[in-house]
Design a protein around this motif. Sequence first.
Motif, PDB file in Angstrom:
ATOM      1  N   TYR A  13     -27.107  -3.580  35.863  1.00  0.00           N
ATOM      2  CA  TYR A  13     -27.189  -2.733  37.056  1.00  0.00           C
ATOM      3  C   TYR A  13     -25.854  -2.925  37.764  1.00  0.00           C
ATOM      4  N   ALA A  18     -28.682  -7.865  33.988  1.00  0.00           N
ATOM      5  CA  ALA A  18     -30.098  -8.265  34.116  1.00  0.00           C
ATOM      6  C   ALA A  18     -30.654  -8.767  32.786  1.00  0.00           C
ATOM      7  N   GLY A  39     -37.386 -12.844  38.651  1.00  0.00           N
ATOM      8  CA  GLY A  39     -36.018 -12.327  38.548  1.00  0.00           C
ATOM      9  C   GLY A  39     -35.340 -12.601  37.217  1.00  0.00           C
ATOM     10  N   GLU A 159     -47.769  -7.919  34.201  1.00  0.00           N
ATOM     11  CA  GLU A 159     -48.548  -8.736  35.141  1.00  0.00           C
ATOM     12  C   GLU A 159     -49.872  -8.063  35.513  1.00  0.00           C
ATOM     13  N   HIS A 192     -45.466 -14.326  35.062  1.00  0.00           N
ATOM     14  CA  HIS A 192     -44.646 -15.468  35.494  1.00  0.00           C
ATOM     15  C   HIS A 192     -45.486 -16.740  35.413  1.00  0.00           C
TER      16      HIS A 192
HETATM   17  P1  ATP Z   1     -40.655 -10.872  38.837  1.00  0.00           P
HETATM   18  O1  ATP Z   1     -41.497 -11.901  38.149  1.00  0.00           O
HETATM   19  O2  ATP Z   1     -40.237 -11.303  40.214  1.00  0.00           O
HETATM   20  O3  ATP Z   1     -41.207  -9.487  38.781  1.00  0.00           O
HETATM   21  P2  ATP Z   1     -38.832 -10.252  36.651  1.00  0.00           P
HETATM   22  O4  ATP Z   1     -38.524 -11.377  35.735  1.00  0.00           O
HETATM   23  O5  ATP Z   1     -39.803  -9.233  36.183  1.00  0.00           O
HETATM   24  O6  ATP Z   1     -39.244 -10.848  38.055  1.00  0.00           O
HETATM   25  P3  ATP Z   1     -37.003  -8.064  36.899  1.00  0.00           P
HETATM   26  O7  ATP Z   1     -37.838  -7.209  37.786  1.00  0.00           O
HETATM   27  O8  ATP Z   1     -36.916  -7.687  35.477  1.00  0.00           O
HETATM   28  O9  ATP Z   1     -37.444  -9.582  37.011  1.00  0.00           O
HETATM   29  O10 ATP Z   1     -35.532  -8.132  37.501  1.00  0.00           O
HETATM   30  C1  ATP Z   1     -34.483  -8.855  36.879  1.00  0.00           C
HETATM   31  C2  ATP Z   1     -33.253  -8.800  37.741  1.00  0.00           C
HETATM   32  O11 ATP Z   1     -32.724  -7.471  37.764  1.00  0.00           O
HETATM   33  C3  ATP Z   1     -33.513  -9.175  39.195  1.00  0.00           C
HETATM   34  O12 ATP Z   1     -32.440  -9.947  39.673  1.00  0.00           O
HETATM   35  C4  ATP Z   1     -33.587  -7.835  39.897  1.00  0.00           C
HETATM   36  O13 ATP Z   1     -33.151  -7.956  41.249  1.00  0.00           O
HETATM   37  C5  ATP Z   1     -32.618  -6.994  39.080  1.00  0.00           C
HETATM   38  N1  ATP Z   1     -33.004  -5.572  39.090  1.00  0.00           N
HETATM   39  C6  ATP Z   1     -34.150  -5.061  38.602  1.00  0.00           C
HETATM   40  N2  ATP Z   1     -34.174  -3.713  38.749  1.00  0.00           N
HETATM   41  C7  ATP Z   1     -33.016  -3.375  39.361  1.00  0.00           C
HETATM   42  C8  ATP Z   1     -32.429  -2.133  39.798  1.00  0.00           C
HETATM   43  N3  ATP Z   1     -33.058  -0.966  39.614  1.00  0.00           N
HETATM   44  N4  ATP Z   1     -31.224  -2.188  40.380  1.00  0.00           N
HETATM   45  C9  ATP Z   1     -30.568  -3.357  40.546  1.00  0.00           C
HETATM   46  N5  ATP Z   1     -31.051  -4.573  40.158  1.00  0.00           N
HETATM   47  C10 ATP Z   1     -32.255  -4.577  39.575  1.00  0.00           C
END
Ligand code: ATP
Length: 357
Positions: A13, A18, A39, A159, A192
């Motif tokens: 992003y 990511a 995250g 989830e 998670h």
């Molecule tokens: P959680 O358990 O909190 O849902 P996750 O492991 O599913 O976390 P993701 O939602 O996949 O995490 O996000 C991974 C990273 O990418 C995070 O740092 C998030 O802020 C970033 N991110 C996700 N989507 C976007 C976006 N559309 N634009 C910018 N950054 C993003």
Amino acid sequence: MARLELANVSKSYGAFDAIQNVSLAIEDGEFAVFVGPSGCGKSTLLRLIAGLDPISDGAIRIGADDVTRRPAGTRSVAMVFQSYALYPHMTVFDNIAFPLQMEKRAKADIRQQVERAANTVQLTTRLKDRPAKLSGGQRQRVAIARAIVRKPDIFLMDEPLSNLDAALRIEMRSELTQLHKTLGATMVYVTHDQLEAMTMADRIVVLNGGKVEQVGTPMDLYHYPANRFVGGFIGSPPMNMLAARVLGNGAFDVAGVGQVVMPRLGRKLAEGVAVTLGIRPEHLGSDVAEGGFTARIMPHNVERLGAQTMVHARIDDQNFTCVLSGDRPLTQGEAITVGCKADRIHVFDESGLTVAK
Ligand code: ATP
């Protein structure tokens, strides 16, 4: 059903990476769980598989098809979200039937498919109700039934149990495991919660900072964590981590403990090298006389749970937890000796990698 393959998948992003170069294969009929801290990129990876976000680099294959550039609706996957995503004005029947109605399937066919799916998730008596009349668990079952009628090659679940209370989560955990057996489907499940991962997965993919830390069966990860991160993430309460140094006589020196016998290791560690010793709270006993690790600790908190007694202490400023079996009438501030055998100790080198036994 089909095999899912990710080859060097990355997602950025802007300047933020990511997902970084993830390669893995999930076998036909396998229940794979993506787990990791908030995250770490679990949901992003699932969305890339679903085609809800475009990938920045790499390839995604479902069965023999390269689906990398295919839009979401044309991939043979069905996604179940934490929020259920049901239409509140529609009945349970119509919610489940929705994907089939979009495909303009014949009425009799739709009825048969919906009834069959509702039967699988035990909702046959609720087909005329609207979602508002259902419990959280029942709503999630509607969302699952809506995925089932699409007969996808792969189920993707993000989830799905997080909005449910603790008791219902445990019940739904075993229902989903059963559903997986009934359907024989390939499932990719994001959570998670390491306990959910341990109880449901055929194989767990541990993610951290957009990278795969380790892939393995729950017991592989528990017994043979590849590194300090996996050792600390899998298992509850978490593994105790103690800073240590290799002594000339082949033992470890641990501040606040003294000498610790080294387990038999696959490679020799040089004198003076700094390592981390990982000891699972449940591997400690109060009656360990022989070898390994022995420490005298002063509990600052004792939790008597009946089947177990959880003892929290500090060793040279590091938190330390023991799970002793049975009910122990210990009191706070009463020193006890705990220990474990040398072969129960995990050793992580300076870069955090496991020193193999
Ligand atoms: P959680 O358990 O909190 O849902 P996750 O492991 O599913 O976390 P993701 O939602 O996949 O995490 O996000 C991974 C990273 O990418 C995070 O740092 C998030 O802020 C970033 N991110 C996700 N989507 C976007 C976006 N559309 N634009 C910018 N950054 C993003």
